[in-house]
Design an enzyme around this catalytic site. Structure first.
Site, mmCIF file in Angstrom:
data_model
loop_
_atom_site.group_PDB
_atom_site.id
_atom_site.type_symbol
_atom_site.label_atom_id
_atom_site.label_comp_id
_atom_site.label_asym_id
_atom_site.label_seq_id
_atom_site.Cartn_x
_atom_site.Cartn_y
_atom_site.Cartn_z
ATOM 1 N N HIS A 1 -3.317 17.069 46.343
ATOM 2 C CA HIS A 1 -2.583 15.963 45.737
ATOM 3 C C HIS A 1 -1.732 15.211 46.755
ATOM 4 C CE1 HIS A 1 -3.721 17.318 41.807
ATOM 5 N NE2 HIS A 1 -3.063 18.463 41.896
ATOM 6 N N HIS B 1 2.708 20.606 43.317
ATOM 7 C CA HIS B 1 1.907 21.692 43.884
ATOM 8 C C HIS B 1 0.756 21.136 44.711
ATOM 9 C CE1 HIS B 1 -0.340 20.611 40.234
ATOM 10 N NE2 HIS B 1 -1.413 21.101 40.847
ATOM 11 N N ASP C 1 -7.405 21.888 45.492
ATOM 12 C CA ASP C 1 -6.486 20.905 44.943
ATOM 13 C C ASP C 1 -5.793 20.209 46.111
ATOM 14 O OD1 ASP C 1 -6.374 20.429 42.199
ATOM 15 O OD2 ASP C 1 -4.376 21.288 41.978
ATOM 16 N N CYS D 1 -8.801 24.941 35.793
ATOM 17 C CA CYS D 1 -9.784 24.467 36.770
ATOM 18 C C CYS D 1 -11.101 25.233 36.719
ATOM 19 C CB CYS D 1 -9.180 24.495 38.161
ATOM 20 S SG CYS D 1 -7.790 23.334 38.322
ATOM 21 N N LYS E 1 -10.092 17.822 45.586
ATOM 22 C CA LYS E 1 -10.000 17.128 44.303
ATOM 23 C C LYS E 1 -8.544 16.837 43.971
ATOM 24 C CE LYS E 1 -10.235 21.535 41.762
ATOM 25 N NZ LYS E 1 -8.951 21.485 41.057
ATOM 26 N N ASP F 1 -9.979 26.851 43.898
ATOM 27 C CA ASP F 1 -8.533 26.681 44.113
ATOM 28 C C ASP F 1 -7.759 27.966 44.398
ATOM 29 O OD1 ASP F 1 -9.313 24.145 43.409
ATOM 30 O OD2 ASP F 1 -8.039 23.980 41.639
ATOM 31 N N HIS G 1 2.189 12.638 42.912
ATOM 32 C CA HIS G 1 0.997 12.512 42.066
ATOM 33 C C HIS G 1 1.390 12.362 40.599
ATOM 34 C CE1 HIS G 1 -2.809 13.721 40.080
ATOM 35 N NE2 HIS G 1 -3.340 13.101 41.124
#
Length: 229
Positions: free
Chosen positions: A52, A85, A50, A155, A110, A12, A56
């Site tokens: 989203h 984010h 990441d 993470c 993810k 990330d 989310h």
């Protein structure tokens, strides 16, 4: 080069977690040259991202009356609420512009399920939905992962723990990570990683040696340092 059975997993390193981002991790930009130097030494490099959807369930904005960094209960357990984010298609979800991507063979996205967060690069936060990373690494003949990225206590921590639970050896390059550290979360993360046998290595140790199974290197049982046998 590090032996082919060891992969680098870069967690990330995205704009929203770096300076000026909506969830900036202190010192995050400092790790980018370190991650680039690491990537040059590995034949298998994987990036997690990441990713989203807007609205989310992990966003504080999706919970009226709640503020970022508060904790709520989700069907899968406790969930920290974050500022919006790494929203799909927005600049904040992009990788840091100075991150050298040419060595990466795969990107694992993810957190794209609307109702489930995902810190780990291996398994979503529900503990049962795989990302596909474990299968990819096994097909590449990888048994050990070296992990760098953001953030150490979330993470990176979850990725390292799930690597071990999935049967991989895991090593975290502490200098090439940065933490959020919410009310002691960094210390708790290191304690949990240490309890699972996850090792810390320095940039110097990775730079100086091959850490393959025949390299004559090992981790001391009484130290986080890599030593030469």
């Amino acid at each position: 080069m590090i032996d082919a059975g060891t992969a680098l997993v870069v967690v990330d390193v995205q704009n929203d977690f770096c300076a000026g981002g909506s969830l900036a991790v202190p010192g995050a930009d400092e790790i980018v040259p370190l991650v680039n130097a690491l990537a040059a030494r590995f034949s298998t490099v994987v990036l997690t991202q990441d990713w989203h959807p807007a609205g989310h369930a992990s966003f504080a904005s999706s919970h009226p009356g709640r503020a970022p960094f508060e904790e709520v209960e989700m069907p899968y357990g406790p969930q920290v609420l974050w500022p919006d984010h790494c929203v799909q298609g927005q600049d904040g979800a992009d990788f840091h512009p100075a991150l050298e991507l040419s060595a990466a063979q795969a990107v694992i996205r993810k957190g794209f399920h609307h109702a489930v967060d995902s810190y780990s690069g291996f398994v979503e936060a529900d503990g049962r939905t795989p990302t596909g990373l474990a299968g990819y690494l096994r097909e590449r003949g990888v048994g050990r992962v070296v992990i760098a990225g953001l953030a150490t206590d979330f993470c990176v921590n979850w990725t390292a723990q799930d690597a071990v639970r999935g049967g991989f050896e895991a090593i975290v390059v502490e200098e090439a990570c940065r933490a959020i550290d919410l009310e002691g979360s960094l210390a708790r993360a290191w304690a949990a990683m240490t309890a699972l046998g996850i090792r810390r290595a320095s940039m110097a140790e990775i730079a100086a040696y091959s850490i393959g199974p025949k390299s004559g290197l090992h981790f001391s049982e009484n130290s986080d340092a890599m030593t030469k046998s």
